[in-house]
Design an enzyme around this catalytic site. Structure first.
Site, PDB file in Angstrom:
ATOM      1  N   LYS A  78      -9.581  -1.998  -3.654  1.00 51.99           N
ATOM      2  CA  LYS A  78      -8.271  -2.066  -3.011  1.00 51.99           C
ATOM      3  C   LYS A  78      -7.212  -1.974  -4.097  1.00 51.99           C
ATOM      4  O   LYS A  78      -7.449  -2.370  -5.240  1.00 51.99           O
ATOM      5  CB  LYS A  78      -8.124  -3.405  -2.276  1.00 51.99           C
ATOM      6  N   GLY A 178       2.391  -8.163  15.330  1.00 51.70           N
ATOM      7  CA  GLY A 178       2.533  -6.975  14.479  1.00 51.70           C
ATOM      8  C   GLY A 178       2.279  -5.709  15.270  1.00 51.70           C
ATOM      9  O   GLY A 178       1.166  -5.454  15.719  1.00 51.70           O
ATOM     10  N   VAL A 179       3.342  -4.933  15.487  1.00 55.50           N
ATOM     11  CA  VAL A 179       3.190  -3.671  16.236  1.00 55.50           C
ATOM     12  C   VAL A 179       3.571  -2.495  15.342  1.00 55.50           C
ATOM     13  O   VAL A 179       4.340  -1.628  15.703  1.00 55.50           O
ATOM     14  CB  VAL A 179       3.986  -3.679  17.560  1.00 55.50           C
ATOM     15  N   GLY A 180       2.998  -2.503  14.130  1.00 53.98           N
ATOM     16  CA  GLY A 180       3.184  -1.374  13.205  1.00 53.98           C
ATOM     17  C   GLY A 180       2.219  -0.269  13.574  1.00 53.98           C
ATOM     18  O   GLY A 180       1.992  -0.001  14.764  1.00 53.98           O
ATOM     19  N   VAL A 182      -1.226   0.140  13.277  1.00 58.47           N
ATOM     20  CA  VAL A 182      -2.422  -0.252  14.038  1.00 58.47           C
ATOM     21  C   VAL A 182      -2.024  -0.954  15.345  1.00 58.47           C
ATOM     22  O   VAL A 182      -2.477  -0.575  16.431  1.00 58.47           O
ATOM     23  CB  VAL A 182      -3.322  -1.187  13.190  1.00 58.47           C
TER      24      VAL A 182
HETATM   25  P1  NAD Z   1       2.055  -1.633   9.198  1.00 60.71           P
HETATM   26  O1  NAD Z   1       2.869  -1.973   8.015  1.00 60.71           O
HETATM   27  O2  NAD Z   1       2.218  -0.304   9.850  1.00 60.71           O
HETATM   28  O3  NAD Z   1       2.274  -2.735  10.329  1.00 60.71           O
HETATM   29  C1  NAD Z   1       2.348  -4.103  10.069  1.00 60.71           C
HETATM   30  C2  NAD Z   1       3.394  -4.667  11.024  1.00 60.71           C
HETATM   31  O4  NAD Z   1       3.414  -6.087  10.904  1.00 60.71           O
HETATM   32  C3  NAD Z   1       4.814  -4.178  10.715  1.00 60.71           C
HETATM   33  O5  NAD Z   1       5.420  -3.679  11.884  1.00 60.71           O
HETATM   34  C4  NAD Z   1       5.506  -5.439  10.188  1.00 60.71           C
HETATM   35  O6  NAD Z   1       6.888  -5.467  10.473  1.00 60.71           O
HETATM   36  C5  NAD Z   1       4.766  -6.518  10.931  1.00 60.71           C
HETATM   37  N1  NAD Z   1       4.885  -7.846  10.346  1.00 60.71           N
HETATM   38  C6  NAD Z   1       4.925  -8.209   9.036  1.00 60.71           C
HETATM   39  N2  NAD Z   1       5.051  -9.530   8.913  1.00 60.71           N
HETATM   40  C7  NAD Z   1       5.105 -10.035  10.171  1.00 60.71           C
HETATM   41  C8  NAD Z   1       5.236 -11.348  10.707  1.00 60.71           C
HETATM   42  N3  NAD Z   1       5.353 -12.409   9.922  1.00 60.71           N
HETATM   43  N4  NAD Z   1       5.228 -11.501  12.049  1.00 60.71           N
HETATM   44  C9  NAD Z   1       5.116 -10.428  12.861  1.00 60.71           C
HETATM   45  N5  NAD Z   1       4.989  -9.163  12.406  1.00 60.71           N
HETATM   46  C10 NAD Z   1       4.988  -8.968  11.077  1.00 60.71           C
HETATM   47  O7  NAD Z   1       0.519  -1.874   8.773  1.00 60.71           O
HETATM   48  P2  NAD Z   1      -0.789  -1.421   9.549  1.00 60.71           P
HETATM   49  O8  NAD Z   1      -1.333  -0.229   8.874  1.00 60.71           O
HETATM   50  O9  NAD Z   1      -0.544  -1.407  11.013  1.00 60.71           O
HETATM   51  O10 NAD Z   1      -1.772  -2.633   9.193  1.00 60.71           O
HETATM   52  C11 NAD Z   1      -1.708  -3.865   9.899  1.00 60.71           C
HETATM   53  C12 NAD Z   1      -2.870  -4.750   9.456  1.00 60.71           C
HETATM   54  O11 NAD Z   1      -4.099  -4.088   9.714  1.00 60.71           O
HETATM   55  C13 NAD Z   1      -2.907  -5.090   7.967  1.00 60.71           C
HETATM   56  O12 NAD Z   1      -3.427  -6.383   7.773  1.00 60.71           O
HETATM   57  C14 NAD Z   1      -3.850  -4.057   7.384  1.00 60.71           C
HETATM   58  O13 NAD Z   1      -4.430  -4.487   6.171  1.00 60.71           O
HETATM   59  C15 NAD Z   1      -4.850  -3.980   8.499  1.00 60.71           C
HETATM   60  N6  NAD Z   1      -5.627  -2.741   8.539  1.00 60.71           N
HETATM   61  C16 NAD Z   1      -5.006  -1.534   8.641  1.00 60.71           C
HETATM   62  C17 NAD Z   1      -5.776  -0.366   8.713  1.00 60.71           C
HETATM   63  C18 NAD Z   1      -5.135   0.982   8.898  1.00 60.71           C
HETATM   64  O14 NAD Z   1      -5.863   1.941   9.227  1.00 60.71           O
HETATM   65  N7  NAD Z   1      -3.827   1.111   8.758  1.00 60.71           N
HETATM   66  C19 NAD Z   1      -7.159  -0.449   8.661  1.00 60.71           C
HETATM   67  C20 NAD Z   1      -7.763  -1.686   8.578  1.00 60.71           C
HETATM   68  C21 NAD Z   1      -6.976  -2.836   8.512  1.00 60.71           C
END
Ligand code: NAD
Length: 346
Positions: A78, A178-180, A182
């Site tokens: 990582k 968290g609605v980013g 994923v």
């Molecule tokens: P992202 O940055 O697109 O989304 C994360 C979201 O969480 C953002 O919208 C952010 O504003 C929000 N957030 C941050 N702090 C917060 C809080 N305190 N309360 C509420 N919301 C909050 O990231 P992502 O790619 O969607 O990843 C999300 C999680 O999934 C991470 O832990 C990441 O490690 C994990 N993950 C992602 C992938 C992938 O394919 N992207 C794969 C496996 C695991």
């Protein structure tokens, strides 16, 4: 380093500093026993270098376990970049990071994680070929998030079968933190399956977009732990299951995409005692890395990705069943299987 509480016999840990671009990064390689280390790059405004180191040590170990559970020929690694993903990005920063990845000569493959998008990876690609999650070029597979989200959705169904007695999500309530990338895609799947959504995020625009699409109810970030729901789905950052939140949950299961959801492994047993079925994070969220593995192989095949994803969902079901019948915490069962797979590759 060797005494660090999160050090788990990592093979190597590299610090990179580039004064010209402002890059401060750490790449941790936990294991290459099953193949080259692979795992995304996270950009985050860490509170300290210590917090950054702890994150990358835990995340890289999680990738070894995740890749083993997804049964893909990759080890675990990582990268973390210290900075604000909204204000500190520059082409020079990602080129410097690309040179850092290149210096490891294929021991580590990178892709997107929190704070990093496909455009950033395209810049990294200018300096190194050890990048996946690209949307241009041979075998490019794009952002892995949609596949991660679909895997998490299928994992929620699998968890619901055991925790709620049925995988039919119609009328079930899912609380999503968290609605980013994923979380956003996952909410679309859940809404389509008839679930009622309660969502939170610190990004108001993302919240509004998902609520408009899915009819979700929005709550304040700290209130998500108290809402009454069938399933809590953490899809933001890690360590959200901790001693402070444990007694607040009013759900029957926890199943979400975030990495390192349990602040310490012992929380798995505490969840079990409370009757909350926990879908181990690195098992349920392995869809994205399966997509990345297909890209790294140089011969992307959506059939291969689908077959691996289906097998992963089945593996999650097996972990949950073994835990339920033996009375062990689900994370302990998953850890044992992952460690055995890595040891046998060694
Ligand atoms: P992202 O940055 O697109 O989304 C994360 C979201 O969480 C953002 O919208 C952010 O504003 C929000 N957030 C941050 N702090 C917060 C809080 N305190 N309360 C509420 N919301 C909050 O990231 P992502 O790619 O969607 O990843 C999300 C999680 O999934 C991470 O832990 C990441 O490690 C994990 N993950 C992602 C992938 C992938 O394919 N992207 C794969 C496996 C695991």
């Amino acid at each position: 380093m060797f005494d660090h509480s999160s050090y788990d016999s990592h093979e190597d840990v590299h610090l990179f500093q580039d004064a010209a671009s402002g890059l401060k990064a750490i790449i941790a390689i936990h294991s290459t026993a099953r193949g080259p280390a692979a795992g995304g790059t996270r950009m985050w405004n860490f509170a300290s270098g210590e917090a950054m180191l702890k994150d990358v040590l835990r995340l890289s170990q999680g990738m070894s376990y995740k890749n083993a559970m997804a049964d893909i020929p990759l080890g675990g690694g990582k990268a973390v970049i210290w900075g604000n993903a909204k204000t500190d990005k520059s082409p020079a920063l990602f080129r410097a990071f690309g040179r850092a990845v290149e210096s490891l000569q294929g021991r580590y493959y990178t892709a997107e994680d929190v704070g990093i998008d496909v455009a950033d990876m395209a810049i990294v690609r200018q300096e190194t070929a050890y990048v996946a999650g690209l949307d241009h070029g041979e075998a490019a597979s794009g952002d892995p998030s949609p596949v991660t989200a679909r895997g998490v959705f299928l994992g929620i169904v699998e968890t619901a079968k055991r925790a709620l007695g049925s995988g039919d999500l119609t009328g079930r309530t899912i609380a999503v933190q968290g609605v980013g990338s994923v979380g956003g895609y996952m909410c679309d799947h859940l809404a389509k399956a008839g679930a009622n959504l309660i969502i939170t995020d610190i990004d108001q625009a993302a919240l509004k977009a998902v609520a408009d699409r899915t009819g979700a109810r929005i709550v304040a970030p700290d209130d998500i732990y108290d809402v009454e729901a069938d399933i809590f789905s953490p899809c933001a950052l890690g360590a959200v299951v901790n001693e402070q939140t444990l007694d607040r949950f009013r759900v029957k299961a926890i199943a979400g995409g975030a990495n390192n959801q349990l602040v310490i492994p012992e929380l798995g047993e505490l969840l079990r005692r409370k009757g909350i079925l926990y879908a181990p994070d690195y098992v349920i969220n392995g869809g994205g890395i399966i997509n990345v593995a297909a890209e790294i192989s140089g011969n992307y095949s959506s059939e291969w990705v689908e077959a691996k994803l289906a097998r992963l969902v089945q593996t999650l079901g097996e972990v949950l069943d073994e835990a339920l019948t033996s009375g062990q915490p689900t994370n302990a069962v998953a850890d044992r299987i992952a460690r055995a797979r890595i040891a046998s590759a060694r």
